[in-house]
Design a protein around this motif. Structure first.
Motif, PDB file in Angstrom:
ATOM      1  N   VAL A  35       0.810  -1.221   0.000  1.00  0.00           N
ATOM      2  CA  VAL A  35       0.000   0.000   0.000  1.00  0.00           C
ATOM      3  C   VAL A  35       0.845   1.273   0.000  1.00  0.00           C
ATOM      4  CG1 VAL A  35      -1.752   1.342   1.229  1.00  0.00           C
ATOM      5  CG2 VAL A  35      -2.048  -1.101   0.941  1.00  0.00           C
TER       6      VAL A  35
ATOM      7  N   VAL B 112      -4.039   5.932  -5.069  1.00  0.00           N
ATOM      8  CA  VAL B 112      -3.631   4.534  -5.008  1.00  0.00           C
ATOM      9  C   VAL B 112      -3.947   3.892  -6.347  1.00  0.00           C
ATOM     10  CG1 VAL B 112      -3.904   4.283  -2.503  1.00  0.00           C
ATOM     11  CG2 VAL B 112      -5.838   3.826  -3.998  1.00  0.00           C
TER      12      VAL B 112
ATOM     13  N   GLN C 135      -6.690  -1.210  -2.294  1.00  0.00           N
ATOM     14  CA  GLN C 135      -5.760  -0.353  -1.561  1.00  0.00           C
ATOM     15  C   GLN C 135      -6.487   0.841  -0.950  1.00  0.00           C
ATOM     16  OE1 GLN C 135      -3.153   0.340  -4.867  1.00  0.00           O
ATOM     17  NE2 GLN C 135      -1.661  -1.167  -4.138  1.00  0.00           N
TER      18      GLN C 135
END
Length: 133
Positions: free
Chosen positions: A45, A71, A76
């Motif tokens: 992440v 992201v 995520q």
């Protein structure tokens, strides 16, 4: 060392004596938020995130900041936000405290998470985020 200094030409300073850095304030905000993401999340992440400050409104006693965390995948985004927003709130609280300490002002920090699929492999996004010219 003395010989090198003696040979160096004198010139005007590039920065004033009060200048600590050549980076803008927004840079430090993004780095503080990124630091909190790195320290609060595991695995992929943090390495799939990009932080962009979209608003930096500085007044006399306070700063209003709106930042977007990008992201690459919906999963995520869910991890970053956490159940009921708890994880993102923790990151925001920690970041706000550090930003307040850095600027010496009260800070109102808004953070949003957006999905930008495969942004690390797209030249236009890397250019937009400032990784390439």
């Amino acid at each position: 060392m003395q010989r090198i200094v003696a040979l160096l030409p004198e010139g005007e300073p590039y920065f004033g004596k009060d200048a600590l850095t050549d980076k803008p304030a927004r840079f430090f905000v993004t780095e503080i938020i990124r630091e909190k993401i790195l320290t609060n999340y595991d695995k992929e992440v943090p390495y799939s995130t990009e932080v962009i400050v979209e608003k930096f409104d500085e007044k006399e006693g306070a700063i209003h900041i709106m930042a977007v965390i990008y992201v690459e995948r919906d999963s995520q985004k869910g991890i970053l936000i956490g159940r009921g927003g708890s994880r993102l709130k923790k990151v925001g609280t920690e970041a706000r405290k550090d930003i307040e300490s850095f600027f010496g002002k009260r800070v109102y920090l808004e953070m949003f998470v957006k999905v930008e699929p495969n942004w690390r492999n797209r030249e236009n996004k890397l250019r937009e985020f400032g990784y390439i010219e």
